[in-house]
Enzyme design. Structure first.
Site, PDB file in Angstrom:
ATOM      1  CG  HIS A  67      -0.251  -0.210   2.519  1.00  0.00           C
ATOM      2  ND1 HIS A  67       0.028  -1.468   3.000  1.00  0.00           N
ATOM      3  CD2 HIS A  67       0.223   0.650   3.458  1.00  0.00           C
ATOM      4  CE1 HIS A  67       0.640  -1.381   4.166  1.00  0.00           C
ATOM      5  NE2 HIS A  67       0.779  -0.094   4.470  1.00  0.00           N
ATOM      6  CB  CYS A 175       0.728  -4.446  17.259  1.00  0.00           C
ATOM      7  SG  CYS A 175       0.149  -3.733  15.693  1.00  0.00           S
TER       8      CYS A 175
END
Length: 639
Positions: A67, A175
């Site tokens: 991306h 995370c």
């Protein structure tokens, strides 16, 4: 924004057989171009490759989602490709990738994060992935996705549909990067809850902010909360509830076990005592003290980085402007021209916050909001060098003093909060606004004013040592000066060496200043080289910010290395010292000289023996890089 709205039949290729990761990227980019949303193919490809340089976008389970945000993207779009035989996309689990989606997003907005999170959520369903891989044509491929989205994301989100009693189990996933694993854990927990017949709501603390946030009502009515996180999350809201804390990878691997643990009741009640991350765990994987210290440290380092990068580049631009304008290369270099002075001043403002921010966010991580005050104030006093006799400061302790302020101040703040537990409940309202701030400031003020004078004594002793060495061995003196520039990067060792070098200029000993400056240039350059050529030693964030250190190092801004030194001082500081010392020794051995006390590469025209000086810089930087590679451990692959 639905996935099927961004994916056209022209952007889908089934049964592809790329031979390598680079070929797969080229094929996906061609599909994006066919979709009509790419204005500049080369510019978009550059964005994709830049993202891959930070770490592979293959997240395992056969999935890869490259991306990029780019001005070359006219409108958000997706491309998709199935690879029956798989392709080596450098996945975290070392398995080939057979299902690839490429996201193209314009620079205005975070649509790629929304699409990425949605993709990661639905792709966690193994049956769904198998259906996609078995699709016979683009129409069937799109229908499979559309059906899954309708099931997963109906008009009324499932997250809002609760029973009268609310959710039985709550969870928070997070995370460090806040992208893939955050959402993978959330999806795994939701699937496990559905399988077990237990209602569950999961809050995701992703890079785009917290989503599906747990409400006060949710928390009051639940049986317990799972914290599957590898970074600090807000814990005060869970006071009095049963809380189980574990790694985000456990949320992906053993979600059913985590939910059953909550439902069994075999989880201690969490009591918030002021710490930002003082949660409890009933598992055998309790965090040891060292890991907690590391998480607190990284909280400070990650928040300090923007100040380091932005401030350093502004200061480098000031040097460049003065250099191009032909300004004199003296002690005021970087401030002669009005434009240069503007950049130098603004960059200096950002740099002034760097050390306090480091200490402040370490304190915040340890002791929540009261710790922020203690850390910030202590860090500012470390940077200024405040003492009892001179609170304005004159003996700074640098980033090492800031680490002391953040950690010791944070834990002292926790002790103060516990000491106040015995106060009457009628005083609870003024604790956070008066007692904690007042007591915390007093504690850290006494602590730093007691520590900083020691730095003054150390400075004087170091200056005497350097003066005595100057007549014995020039090469040894050069090594010591260079190494001192990289011990604390703005603290007493660094300042003593720099002051000694500038004083030597007035005595026309220009070789000393040359050794000092080249020693100060090496640490950022060595780190930049190591993050460029040995990425497996660094975190994704460290790799991303590494190239900026080329600019800082060449501009003689040693502070660019501070975030890396603060994150791993026992390995980074010795490596930088050896590299910087080598450069300083070689500068002396080559007979290099420097008449300007600052400026980095921009004052090289006035260096005596410039070719040898560049050679000393290059050798010292490479030596520093090699030491970093030898001492730094390889980063574990994400689970």
């Amino acid at each position: 924004m639905k996935i099927v709205d961004l994916l056209s039949k022209n952007s889908i290729q089934l049964g592809a057989s790329p031979r390598s990761k680079s070929e797969a990227i080229d094929m996906l980019i061609d599909l994006q171009v066919k979709g009509g949303s790419i204005a500049d193919k080369d510019a978009y490809k550059a964005g994709i490759l830049a993202r891959e340089e930070k770490g592979s976008t293959a997240v395992g389970e056969g999935i890869a989602i490259p991306h990029a945000k780019s001005d070359a993207v006219k409108a958000p779009s997706l491309a998709a490709m199935t690879v029956p035989d798989g392709v080596d996309y450098e996945a975290l689990d070392d398995e080939p990738s057979n299902l690839l989606f490429m996201i193209a997003a314009p620079n205005d907005g975070d649509v790629h994060l929304e699409v990425l999170s949605r993709l990661m959520t639905i792709l966690m369903d193994e049956d769904f992935r198998e259906k996609l891989l078995g699709a016979h044509d683009a129409d069937e491929f799109l229908k499979i996705i559309d059906d899954m989205e309708k099931e997963k994301y109906p008009d009324e989100p499932k997250a809002e549909k609760t029973s009268a009693m609310g959710y039985r189990v709550l969870a928070v996933t997070a995370c460090p990067t806040g992208i893939a694993h955050t959402y993978m854990a959330a999806e795994a927990l939701e699937k496990a809850g559905k399988k077990l017949g237990i209602t569950i709501k999961v809050e995701t603390n992703g890079s785009g902010g917290a989503k599906n946030v747990l409400t006060k009502e949710d928390i009051e009515n639940c049986d317990g909360i799972i914290i599957a996180a590898d970074k600090t999350v807000e814990m005060a809201r869970f006071d009095g509830k049963k809380v189980f804390k574990t790694k985000v990878s456990d949320g992906i691997k053993i979600p059913e076990e985590l939910i059953k643990r909550i439902e069994s009741g075999d989880v201690p009640v969490y009591h918030h005592e002021g710490g930002a991350d003082s949660s409890i765990s009933a598992s055998g994987d309790d965090e040891n003290f060292g890991r907690k210290l590391y998480k607190h440290l990284m909280n400070g380092v990650s928040n300090m980085l923007p100040f380091t990068v932005a401030g350093g580049i502004f200061i480098a631009l000031a040097f460049l402007i003065d250099s191009l304008g032909g300004a004199p290369q003296d002690g005021d270099f970087g401030t002669h021209l009005a434009a240069a002075a503007w950049f130098k001043t603004i960059g200096g403002y950002a740099f002034q916050f760097m050390v306090p921010i480091l200490a402040g966010y370490i304190g915040l991580s340890i002791a929540d909001r009261p710790g922020l005050l203690v850390g910030m104030a202590g860090g500012a006093m470390a940077a200024a060098g405040a003492t009892f006799a001179n609170p304005d400061g004159n003996v700074p302790s640098g980033f090492l003093g800031a680490l002391l302020a953040g950690f010791l101040g944070g834990y002292l703040m926790l002790a103060l909060e516990k000491a106040c537990n015995g106060l009457p409940k009628s005083l609870n309202g003024i604790k956070p606004v008066l007692i904690y701030p007042l007591g915390g400031l007093g504690i850290v003020a006494i602590m730093m004013c007691a520590v900083n004078p020691i730095m003054g004594i150390l400075n004087e002793g170091l200056a005497n040592l350097l003066t005595n060495m100057g007549s014995s061995s020039k090469v040894l003196l050069g090594f010591v000066l260079g190494a001192m520039m990289s011990i604390d990067m703005g603290g007493p060792f660094n300042k003593a060496a720099y002051v000694f070098g500038t004083a030597a200029i007035t005595s026309e000993n220009f070789d000393i200043m040359a050794a000092v400056m080249v020693g100060g240039m090496v640490p950022p350059i060595a780190i930049a080289l190591a993050t460029t050529f040995f990425k497996n030693r660094w975190t994704e964030e460290e790799i991303k910010n590494g190239p900026v250190n080329y600019i800082m190092g060449l501009s003689f801004i040693t502070e660019g290395a501070i975030p890396y030194a603060a994150a791993d001082p026992t390995r980074v500081i010795p490596s930088c010292m050896i590299g910087a010392g080598t450069a300083g020794a070689l500068s002396m051995a080559f007979g290099c000289s420097l008449r300007a006390p600052h400026g980095g590469i921009f004052v090289f025209p006035v260096v005596g023996n410039p070719i040898q000086y560049i050679l000393a810089l290059a050798i010292g930087s490479v030596v520093g890089m090699i030491m970093l590679v030898l001492l730094k451990k390889k980063q574990p692959k994400a689970e």
